[in-house]
Design a protein around this motif. Structure first.
Motif, short mmCIF file in Angstrom:
data_model
loop_
_atom_site.label_atom_id
_atom_site.label_comp_id
_atom_site.label_asym_id
_atom_site.label_seq_id
_atom_site.Cartn_x
_atom_site.Cartn_y
_atom_site.Cartn_z
N ILE A 118 0.92 -1.17 -0.17
CA ILE A 118 0.10 0.17 0.00
C ILE A 118 0.89 1.20 -0.09
CG2 ILE A 118 -1.68 1.17 1.40
CD1 ILE A 118 -2.53 -1.52 2.53
N ILE A 119 0.89 2.12 -1.04
CA ILE A 119 1.50 3.30 -1.10
C ILE A 119 1.08 4.40 -0.37
CG2 ILE A 119 2.60 4.81 -2.71
CD1 ILE A 119 3.72 2.07 -3.03
N PRO A 120 1.79 4.97 0.51
CA PRO A 120 1.00 6.08 1.43
C PRO A 120 0.80 7.24 0.59
CG PRO A 120 3.24 5.90 2.10
CD PRO A 120 2.90 4.63 1.06
N ASP A 121 -0.13 8.11 0.90
CA ASP A 121 -0.44 9.40 0.19
C ASP A 121 0.72 10.32 -0.11
OD1 ASP A 121 -3.16 8.54 0.30
OD2 ASP A 121 -3.60 9.75 1.88
N SER A 122 1.76 10.14 1.10
CA SER A 122 3.00 11.08 0.52
C SER A 122 3.85 10.49 -0.37
CB SER A 122 3.88 11.02 1.80
OG SER A 122 4.12 9.64 2.31
N GLY A 123 3.52 9.19 -0.91
CA GLY A 123 4.39 8.63 -1.87
C GLY A 123 5.78 8.11 -1.10
N HIS A 124 6.20 8.23 -0.10
CA HIS A 124 7.21 7.77 0.59
C HIS A 124 7.02 6.60 1.43
CE1 HIS A 124 9.41 11.40 -0.92
NE2 HIS A 124 8.69 12.06 -0.12
N LEU A 125 7.63 5.69 1.19
CA LEU A 125 7.55 4.31 1.85
C LEU A 125 8.67 4.12 3.12
CD1 LEU A 125 7.08 1.63 -0.86
CD2 LEU A 125 5.50 2.00 1.19
N THR A 126 8.15 3.31 4.16
CA THR A 126 9.30 2.90 5.21
C THR A 126 9.58 1.31 4.78
OG1 THR A 126 8.34 4.14 7.05
CG2 THR A 126 9.74 2.20 7.65
N ILE A 169 24.68 0.08 0.41
CA ILE A 169 24.11 -0.73 -0.74
C ILE A 169 22.57 -0.44 -0.41
CG2 ILE A 169 23.45 -3.15 -1.14
CD1 ILE A 169 26.19 -3.95 -0.46
N LEU A 170 22.09 -0.53 0.72
CA LEU A 170 20.58 -0.15 0.79
C LEU A 170 20.44 1.33 0.54
CD1 LEU A 170 20.11 -1.73 4.34
CD2 LEU A 170 19.58 -2.75 2.22
N ASP A 171 21.12 2.35 0.75
CA ASP A 171 20.81 3.51 0.59
C ASP A 171 20.88 3.74 -1.00
OD1 ASP A 171 20.61 6.45 1.13
OD2 ASP A 171 22.82 6.80 0.42
N ALA A 172 21.57 3.14 -1.73
CA ALA A 172 21.67 3.04 -3.29
C ALA A 172 20.53 2.48 -3.78
CB ALA A 172 22.76 2.50 -3.82
N LYS A 173 19.76 1.40 -2.92
CA LYS A 173 18.68 0.58 -3.44
C LYS A 173 17.47 1.11 -3.40
CE LYS A 173 16.40 -3.88 -2.45
NZ LYS A 173 16.62 -4.21 -4.01
N TYR A 174 17.03 1.95 -2.25
CA TYR A 174 15.75 2.59 -2.12
C TYR A 174 15.84 4.02 -2.56
CZ TYR A 174 15.17 -1.83 0.44
OH TYR A 174 14.86 -3.30 0.80
N PRO A 175 14.44 4.46 -2.89
CA PRO A 175 14.51 5.63 -3.59
C PRO A 175 14.84 7.02 -2.34
CG PRO A 175 12.45 4.63 -3.91
CD PRO A 175 13.39 3.80 -3.07
N GLU A 176 15.13 8.07 -2.70
CA GLU A 176 15.44 9.12 -1.95
C GLU A 176 14.30 9.50 -1.47
OE1 GLU A 176 17.47 12.27 -3.48
OE2 GLU A 176 19.11 11.13 -4.50
N GLY A 177 14.10 9.90 -0.05
CA GLY A 177 12.73 10.27 0.81
C GLY A 177 12.24 9.10 1.51
#
Length: 387
Positions: free
Chosen positions: A194-202, A276-284
């Protein structure tokens, strides 16, 4: 002039007792003979007839009868005075056996850490008399083994346990469990994110290290199964080539497993994994790690790296001390050991590294989303949503 025949009077209880002694196979032969002397004398048999029937002297028969008449049945039958039937082991004697079995053999001065049945039996026989339980000098090993089994005492075995050294264990555990509940709430009924309204995932990653993976080479080649021998044949000798460390995390939303094979698992290696994780997931997006309290995770070097990133880029959720089972990656490591690492032989550390990465590629081709269930019913979804 021959002695006139005479008889003695014994009670029904004594008669039953004497007959039980005669039927006891493990009792001394002279005890059985003396029991027969008293029974036969109660039937008015002559001393000579009794002596001839048992193959003893007449004086032996008369001495037994006299002891019965003067001192009672126990002194007539047994050489030493005893209270009641000597074939029974008293409760006090049994308690003493338990107390000895519940000590380590090193406590009374032996070298061994655990008892063997033979060593425990020998110790009991050697020290029974000085402890006030002379009857225990005659107990057999089978009797001792049977009694210990009855009492469910196993001084020959070790059963490991984990001491809970963290007095705040329950509270810390409930810091971790809501994280798993939040992950569950990020998926719909079909398992889609489920993508949150902010568009930023945890993104929640269950992380740990598996150090000391041995690279072992065969000294002589394996022989594959044949129709005649349906198993792999391997020579006993092998060559140690060194060890590697595996740093890995499971993305709990997607089931993807992220590996890093390294020569060690120091702070610098952990920082490589974070990159590796920092490069893998989108900024924000926020990357939340469930991990233990290893020094590399909180070192000065690690904190310095985290300070270069946005404050909410990485969030660490630490498990309580000695509770690796609270981290899902541990189940994956166990599965990996059974499926891939067990019995592995390689020609170099490089080959071991390559095969570990190949295993992760195979797993990630069909990822499995892990779901935590332990005590999840205790977590209030509304409460978890506010954390």
């Amino acid at each position: 002039m021959p002695a006139l025949p005479y008889s003695i009077t014994i009670s029904n209880e004594e008669r039953t007792y004497l007959r039980s002694l005669i039927k006891t196979r493990t009792i001394q032969a002279q005890v059985v003979d003396r029991a027969r002397m008293l029974l036969w004398k109660s039937e008015a048999k002559t001393d000579k007839a009794i002596a001839d029937g048992l193959g003893v002297s007449v004086n032996t028969v008369r001495r037994c009868i006299d002891r019965y008449l003067n001192n009672g049945i126990n002194l007539a039958i047994f050489d030493d005075e005893r209270s009641g039937r000597p074939v029974e082991v008293t409760d006090d004697a049994k308690s003493w056996i338990v107390s000895i079995a519940c000590q380590k053999p090193c406590d009374p001065g032996y070298a061994a850490e655990l008892w063997t049945l033979a060593a425990l039996h020998k110790h009991i026989q050697m020290h029974a008399e000085e402890a006030g339980y002379p009857r225990l000098k005659t107990v057999t090993k089978p009797w001792l083994q049977k009694y210990l089994k009855k009492m469910d005492i196993k001084p020959f075995k070790i059963k490991y346990y984990l001491e809970r050294k963290d007095p705040d264990f329950e509270n810390k555990m409930h810091d971790v469990l809501p994280v798993y509940k939040q992950v569950e709430m990020q998926l719909d009924d079909d398992g889609n994110i489920i993508i949150p309204d902010s568009g930023h995932l945890t993104h929640t990653v269950s992380y740990d290290e598996k150090p000391g993976i041995q690279a072992i080479a065969n000294k002589y080649p394996d022989h594959n199964p044949t129709e005649e021998n349906g198993y792999v044949r391997r020579d006993y000798e092998y060559v140690r080539l060194g060890t590697l460390s595996l740093l890995a995390g499971i993305d709990l939303l997607t089931g993807e497993v992220i590996p890093l094979v390294s020569q060690s698992h120091k702070s610098s290696d952990f920082i490589r994994f974070l990159k590796i994780l920092d490069a893998k997931y989108p900024e924000g997006d926020t990357i939340r790690l469930i991990l233990d309290n290893h020094s590399a995770h909180t070192s000065k070097e690690t904190r310095k790296f985290l300070a270069t990133l946005p404050e909410d880029r990485f969030v660490f959720v630490f498990t309580p001390a000695h509770t690796s089972w609270l981290n899902m990656i541990e189940s994956f490591f166990s599965k990996m050991t059974k499926q891939m690492l067990k019995g592995i032989r390689v020609n170099s550390k490089e080959e071991l590294s390559e095969r570990i990465y190949r295993y992760f590629n195979e797993i990630n081709a069909d990822p499995i989303v892990y779901h935590w269930t332990y005590k999840m019913d205790e977590i209030d979804p509304d409460e978890a949503a506010t954390i």
